[in-house]
Design an enzyme around this catalytic site. Structure first.
Site, PDB file in Angstrom:
ATOM      1  N   CYS A   1       0.541   3.200   6.419  1.00  0.00           N
ATOM      2  CA  CYS A   1       0.877   1.972   6.732  1.00  0.00           C
ATOM      3  C   CYS A   1       0.879   0.778   5.463  1.00  0.00           C
ATOM      4  CB  CYS A   1      -0.060   1.280   7.888  1.00  0.00           C
ATOM      5  SG  CYS A   1      -1.662   1.135   7.066  1.00  0.00           S
TER       6      CYS A   1
ATOM      7  N   CYS B   1       0.754  -1.022  -0.030  1.00  0.00           N
ATOM      8  CA  CYS B   1      -0.029  -0.072   0.161  1.00  0.00           C
ATOM      9  C   CYS B   1       0.986   1.113  -0.076  1.00  0.00           C
ATOM     10  CB  CYS B   1      -0.986  -0.096   1.182  1.00  0.00           C
ATOM     11  SG  CYS B   1      -2.061  -1.369   1.179  1.00  0.00           S
TER      12      CYS B   1
ATOM     13  N   HIS C   1      -9.930   2.166  -1.131  1.00  0.00           N
ATOM     14  CA  HIS C   1      -8.375   2.020  -1.226  1.00  0.00           C
ATOM     15  C   HIS C   1      -7.766   0.993  -2.365  1.00  0.00           C
ATOM     16  CE1 HIS C   1      -4.336   1.085   0.268  1.00  0.00           C
ATOM     17  NE2 HIS C   1      -4.806   0.018   0.964  1.00  0.00           N
TER      18      HIS C   1
HETATM   19  C1  LIG Z   1      -2.411  -3.871   1.747  1.00  0.00           C
HETATM   20  C2  LIG Z   1      -1.613  -2.748   2.626  1.00  0.00           C
HETATM   21  O1  LIG Z   1      -0.168  -2.878   2.187  1.00  0.00           O
HETATM   22  C3  LIG Z   1      -1.854  -2.072   3.759  1.00  0.00           C
HETATM   23  C4  LIG Z   1      -3.493  -2.026   3.925  1.00  0.00           C
HETATM   24  O2  LIG Z   1      -4.040  -1.143   3.428  1.00  0.00           O
HETATM   25  S1  LIG Z   1      -4.212  -3.125   4.727  1.00  0.00           S
HETATM   26  C5  LIG Z   1      -5.931  -2.884   4.261  1.00  0.00           C
HETATM   27  C6  LIG Z   1      -6.080  -3.901   3.001  1.00  0.00           C
HETATM   28  N1  LIG Z   1      -7.403  -4.213   2.693  1.00  0.00           N
HETATM   29  C7  LIG Z   1      -8.043  -5.147   3.174  1.00  0.00           C
HETATM   30  O3  LIG Z   1      -7.381  -6.134   3.561  1.00  0.00           O
HETATM   31  C8  LIG Z   1      -9.623  -5.327   2.537  1.00  0.00           C
HETATM   32  C9  LIG Z   1     -10.344  -5.604   3.894  1.00  0.00           C
HETATM   33  N2  LIG Z   1     -11.760  -5.751   3.601  1.00  0.00           N
HETATM   34  C10 LIG Z   1     -12.371  -7.015   3.331  1.00  0.00           C
HETATM   35  O4  LIG Z   1     -11.770  -8.038   3.398  1.00  0.00           O
HETATM   36  C11 LIG Z   1     -13.858  -6.843   3.003  1.00  0.00           C
HETATM   37  O5  LIG Z   1     -14.135  -5.450   2.615  1.00  0.00           O
HETATM   38  C12 LIG Z   1     -14.799  -7.030   4.221  1.00  0.00           C
HETATM   39  C13 LIG Z   1     -14.354  -8.512   4.820  1.00  0.00           C
HETATM   40  C14 LIG Z   1     -14.332  -6.180   5.406  1.00  0.00           C
HETATM   41  C15 LIG Z   1     -16.160  -6.732   3.799  1.00  0.00           C
HETATM   42  O6  LIG Z   1     -16.318  -7.587   2.731  1.00  0.00           O
HETATM   43  P1  LIG Z   1     -17.957  -7.673   2.546  1.00  0.00           P
HETATM   44  O7  LIG Z   1     -18.718  -8.266   3.600  1.00  0.00           O
HETATM   45  O8  LIG Z   1     -18.086  -8.341   1.181  1.00  0.00           O
HETATM   46  O9  LIG Z   1     -18.479  -6.099   2.409  1.00  0.00           O
HETATM   47  P2  LIG Z   1     -19.997  -5.639   1.692  1.00  0.00           P
HETATM   48  O10 LIG Z   1     -20.583  -6.560   1.177  1.00  0.00           O
HETATM   49  O11 LIG Z   1     -19.481  -4.505   0.911  1.00  0.00           O
HETATM   50  O12 LIG Z   1     -20.402  -5.068   2.996  1.00  0.00           O
HETATM   51  C16 LIG Z   1     -21.225  -5.773   3.940  1.00  0.00           C
HETATM   52  C17 LIG Z   1     -22.272  -5.197   4.288  1.00  0.00           C
HETATM   53  O13 LIG Z   1     -21.917  -3.866   5.051  1.00  0.00           O
HETATM   54  C18 LIG Z   1     -22.779  -2.616   4.609  1.00  0.00           C
HETATM   55  N3  LIG Z   1     -21.715  -1.520   4.968  1.00  0.00           N
HETATM   56  C19 LIG Z   1     -20.489  -1.515   4.442  1.00  0.00           C
HETATM   57  N4  LIG Z   1     -19.928  -0.150   4.636  1.00  0.00           N
HETATM   58  C20 LIG Z   1     -21.207   0.437   5.104  1.00  0.00           C
HETATM   59  C21 LIG Z   1     -21.082   1.765   5.783  1.00  0.00           C
HETATM   60  N5  LIG Z   1     -20.108   2.537   5.747  1.00  0.00           N
HETATM   61  N6  LIG Z   1     -22.257   2.122   6.401  1.00  0.00           N
HETATM   62  C22 LIG Z   1     -23.317   1.711   6.244  1.00  0.00           C
HETATM   63  N7  LIG Z   1     -23.443   0.013   5.819  1.00  0.00           N
HETATM   64  C23 LIG Z   1     -22.154  -0.430   5.194  1.00  0.00           C
HETATM   65  C24 LIG Z   1     -23.033  -2.998   3.335  1.00  0.00           C
HETATM   66  O14 LIG Z   1     -24.085  -2.507   2.733  1.00  0.00           O
HETATM   67  C25 LIG Z   1     -23.238  -4.430   3.129  1.00  0.00           C
HETATM   68  O15 LIG Z   1     -24.833  -4.346   3.693  1.00  0.00           O
HETATM   69  P3  LIG Z   1     -25.541  -5.760   3.155  1.00  0.00           P
HETATM   70  O16 LIG Z   1     -24.977  -6.984   3.503  1.00  0.00           O
HETATM   71  O17 LIG Z   1     -26.979  -5.280   3.819  1.00  0.00           O
HETATM   72  O18 LIG Z   1     -25.399  -5.579   1.501  1.00  0.00           O
END
Ligand SMILES: CC(=O)CC(=O)SCCNC(=O)CCNC(=O)[C@H](O)C(C)(C)COP(=O)(O)OP(=O)(O)OC[C@H]1O[C@@H](n2cnc3c(N)ncnc32)[C@H](O)[C@@H]1OP(=O)(O)O
Length: 422
Positions: A409, A90, A379
């Site tokens: 990070c 990232c 992101h």
């Molecule tokens: C990589 C690097 O070097 C450093 C870094 O940055 S580390 C970060 C790297 N990024 C990651 O690892 C990504 C992590 N994220 C994930 O794995 C996935 O997004 C997660 C497991 C967190 C969620 O996945 P998901 O369940 O498929 O999400 P998604 O279906 O979009 O949302 C689930 C529910 O939350 C709701 N929701 C999400 N955000 C919301 C918000 N802000 N407000 C209200 N509702 C929200 C959605 O509408 C959805 O609702 P429904 O089930 O009713 O449709």
């Protein structure tokens, strides 16, 4: 030897889109090209020979080994503009800016672009070692019978493509798994995480309403705005979301974690002389940057906390305190990682336990990610650094003075910090 000042003179990105939404069939080059073309149009770079373009994607297909040069050759820049692929999770985007910035500072080049892209919807799948071996052997076989024999040797399950899991190879945990441990270890509450996420969306909605993003985003493939922004979110709604990584006792949810995202960004950097000669106003300068690594195999809670040390070293060199900045841009991979970082910088006992000489200070939350952070914007890994630099440079330029602090990070226990000054 005198070094030159490194000026940020331009920035552009495409709207960021949650994975498998607007850019489902687009690859890295499809996303990076409009980000670069938008930059080239806005800053009148058509036909120009730049010093270098550097950047990358965290995840690439085999055919994309020279992604940046290939993409540059499809723009209207002078085709003799050299390019270099970098990759560092990232922090790829910000490290690309450091790379180009250092060359400008040393007088090796006068101008360059730092860029980053992530096409998560088009992510490559791996094949099993057994299938790969069989395919390679089949390729070498002379007879049709020999080829068929090799192709029949893998079991059915070996033919299944292996999807990207985003795990840390040394721990087997995904980023969210590590950060769930971070939240528990540093006692970061669900309420505080949701509050940070809510504020991120609110700040970004306000920035859109005020037209802040108008001259920095190139609409593409039917999308003209980041599609992760939720104007209808609320603390009550966020509180209802189920834990994503520790179903029983977790506090990280889809609301306070970044989603997997497609997107691309590009930053134009130059010497003062080049900016003047090309009639381009300077938005801000990059004055300091620092990279740090951290042990995270024994201490799983610290995977995304390396910026804690990068900030300490950078501030010492800059002879500044953490409170000395007008604005702060901290990458919100997860709300919990931001809050743990802030807590260590602020809390005496934690700072000492972590290995800092002393606390770095308290950040005024009203100065943090004021145009929205990664939780709202989303992101696309390698594109986040460019987005953050471009956003902060524009904030400082609009203010007309001041200093800004960046912290990003990254996976594998690394982190980069940077100072921008107007
Ligand atoms: C990589 C690097 O070097 C450093 C870094 O940055 S580390 C970060 C790297 N990024 C990651 O690892 C990504 C992590 N994220 C994930 O794995 C996935 O997004 C997660 C497991 C967190 C969620 O996945 P998901 O369940 O498929 O999400 P998604 O279906 O979009 O949302 C689930 C529910 O939350 C709701 N929701 C999400 N955000 C919301 C918000 N802000 N407000 C209200 N509702 C929200 C959605 O509408 C959805 O609702 P429904 O089930 O009713 O449709």
């Amino acid at each position: 030897m005198e070094t030159k000042k490194v000026a940020i003179v331009g920035y552009n990105r495409i709207p960021f889109a949650r994975m498998n939404t607007a850019y489902t069939d687009k690859g890295n080059q499809d996303l990076l090209l409009p980000a670069l073309n938008g930059l080239i149009d806005r800053y009148h770079l058509k036909g120009k020979l730049l010093g270098e373009v550097a950047g990358g994607a965290t995840i690439k297909h085999i055919s994309e080994s020279n992604l940046i040069r290939e993409t540059v050759m499809n723009t209207s820049l002078d085709p003799a503009t050299p390019a270099c692929d970098l990759q560092q999770a990232c922090d790829t985007g910000i490290e690309a800016a450091v790379y180009i910035g250092n060359k400008i500072a040393l007088g090796q080049i006068e101008s360059g672009i730092a860029c980053g892209v992530e096409a998560m919807s088009n992510i490559p799948f791996e094949s099993s070692p057994r299938l790969r071996k069989a395919l390679l052997k089949a390729n070498k076989e002379k007879s049709a019978f020999g080829k068929i024999k090799q192709l029949l040797s893998p079991k059915l399950k070996d033919w299944m493509p292996i999807p990207y899991k985003g795990q840390e190879p040394k721990t087997g945990l995904v980023m969210g798994g590590h950060t769930e441990i971070t939240a528990k270890y540093y006692e970061i509450s669900r309420e505080d995480q949701d509050e940070l996420a809510f504020r991120s969306h609110q700040n970004m909605a306000k920035a859109y309403d005020e037209g802040f993003f108008n001259d920095m985003i190139t609409p593409v493939y039917g999308l003209d705005k980041d599609n992760n922004l939720r104007r209808d979110t609320s603390l009550e709604k966020l509180a209802t979301l189920k834990p994503a990584f520790d179903k029983q006792n977790g506090t990280l949810t889809a609301g306070n974690s970044t989603p997997f995202t497609d997107g691309a960004s590009a930053v134009l950097l130059a010497s003062e002389e080049w900016a003047k000669a090309n009639d381009l106003p300077i938005l801000a300068y990059i004055t300091f940057s620092e990279i740090a690594g951290i042990e995270y195999v024994e201490n799983k809670q610290n995977l995304l906390l390396a910026p804690v040390f990068a900030a300490e070293r950078m501030l010492k060199k800059a002879e500044m305190n953490l409170e000395d900045f007008d604005y702060y841009e901290i990458h919100e991979a997860f709300a919990a990682q931001v809050l743990a970082t802030l807590k260590i910088w602020e809390n005496d006992d934690l700072a000492k336990k972590f290995g800092l000489e002393k606390t770095l200070g308290k950040i005024d939350r009203n100065k943090l990610n004021i145009k929205g952070g990664s939780l709202a914007v989303a992101h696309p890994f390698a594109a986040t650094g460019g987005r953050i630099i471009g956003t902060l440079a524009k904030i400082l330029n609009e203010k007309g003075s001041g200093k800004g602090f960046i912290s990003i990070c990254a996976a594998r226990g690394q982190g980069v910090t940077m100072i921008l000054e107007k």
